[in-house]
Write a protein that holds these residues in place. Structure first.
Motif, short mmCIF file in Angstrom:
data_model
loop_
_atom_site.label_atom_id
_atom_site.label_comp_id
_atom_site.label_asym_id
_atom_site.label_seq_id
_atom_site.Cartn_x
_atom_site.Cartn_y
_atom_site.Cartn_z
N MET A 1 0.84 -1.18 0.00
CA MET A 1 0.00 0.00 0.00
C MET A 1 0.89 1.24 0.00
O MET A 1 1.74 1.41 0.86
N ILE A 2 0.69 2.10 -0.95
CA ILE A 2 1.44 3.34 -1.04
C ILE A 2 0.67 4.43 -0.29
O ILE A 2 -0.53 4.62 -0.50
N VAL A 3 1.37 5.12 0.59
CA VAL A 3 0.74 6.18 1.36
C VAL A 3 1.29 7.52 0.86
O VAL A 3 2.49 7.76 0.89
N ALA A 4 0.38 8.35 0.39
CA ALA A 4 0.78 9.66 -0.09
C ALA A 4 0.98 10.60 1.10
O ALA A 4 0.31 10.49 2.13
N ARG A 5 1.91 11.51 0.96
CA ARG A 5 2.17 12.48 2.02
C ARG A 5 0.92 13.27 2.37
O ARG A 5 0.70 13.62 3.53
N GLU A 6 0.10 13.53 1.39
CA GLU A 6 -1.14 14.28 1.63
C GLU A 6 -2.07 13.55 2.58
O GLU A 6 -2.74 14.16 3.40
N HIS A 7 -2.11 12.22 2.48
CA HIS A 7 -2.95 11.43 3.38
C HIS A 7 -2.44 11.50 4.81
O HIS A 7 -3.21 11.64 5.76
N VAL A 8 -1.13 11.45 4.97
CA VAL A 8 -0.53 11.54 6.30
C VAL A 8 -0.77 12.93 6.87
O VAL A 8 -1.15 13.08 8.04
N LYS A 9 -0.59 13.95 6.05
CA LYS A 9 -0.82 15.33 6.50
C LYS A 9 -2.27 15.52 6.94
O LYS A 9 -2.53 16.19 7.94
N ALA A 10 -3.20 14.93 6.22
CA ALA A 10 -4.61 15.05 6.57
C ALA A 10 -4.90 14.39 7.92
O ALA A 10 -5.68 14.92 8.72
N LEU A 11 -4.26 13.27 8.19
CA LEU A 11 -4.44 12.61 9.48
C LEU A 11 -3.82 13.42 10.61
O LEU A 11 -4.41 13.54 11.70
N VAL A 12 -2.66 13.98 10.37
CA VAL A 12 -2.00 14.79 11.39
C VAL A 12 -2.87 16.00 11.74
O VAL A 12 -2.96 16.40 12.90
N ASP A 13 -3.50 16.58 10.75
CA ASP A 13 -4.38 17.73 10.99
C ASP A 13 -5.53 17.40 11.94
O ASP A 13 -6.07 18.29 12.58
N ARG A 14 -5.88 16.15 12.05
CA ARG A 14 -6.99 15.74 12.92
C ARG A 14 -6.55 15.45 14.35
O ARG A 14 -7.38 15.24 15.23
N LEU A 15 -5.25 15.44 14.60
CA LEU A 15 -4.73 15.13 15.93
C LEU A 15 -4.86 16.31 16.87
O LEU A 15 -4.84 17.47 16.45
N SER A 16 -4.94 16.00 18.16
CA SER A 16 -4.93 17.05 19.19
C SER A 16 -3.49 17.54 19.36
O SER A 16 -2.54 16.91 18.87
N ASP A 17 -3.34 18.65 20.05
CA ASP A 17 -1.99 19.19 20.29
C ASP A 17 -1.12 18.19 21.06
O ASP A 17 0.06 18.03 20.76
N GLU A 18 -1.71 17.51 22.03
CA GLU A 18 -0.96 16.51 22.80
C GLU A 18 -0.52 15.34 21.91
O GLU A 18 0.59 14.83 22.04
N GLN A 19 -1.39 14.92 21.02
CA GLN A 19 -1.04 13.82 20.11
C GLN A 19 0.06 14.24 19.15
O GLN A 19 0.94 13.45 18.83
N VAL A 20 0.03 15.49 18.71
CA VAL A 20 1.08 15.99 17.82
C VAL A 20 2.42 16.02 18.55
O VAL A 20 3.44 15.65 17.98
#
Length: 53
Positions: A1-20
């Motif tokens: 499975m190829i993961v695009a950077r955009e998909h990872v960035k979208a997931l990171v955007d959903r994280l809380s500050d503590e999770q980041v």
């Protein structure tokens, strides 16, 4: 499975500050792995004890 950077960035955007913050620790370790230092290098960089004696 190829993961695009955009998909990872979208997931990171959903994280809380503590999770980041937690993710930052893992990413730093992956990007900047620890460097092994030889015993000769340890002696060279170790501060001398009683250097004024």
């Amino acid at each position: 499975m190829i993961v695009a950077r955009e998909h990872v960035k979208a997931l990171v955007d959903r994280l809380s500050d503590e999770q980041v913050k937690a993710l930052w620790i893992f990413l730093n370790a992956m990007v900047w792995p620890e460097v092994e230092i030889s015993s000769v290098e340890i002696i060279a960089i170790r501060p001398r004890e009683h250097a004024s004696d």
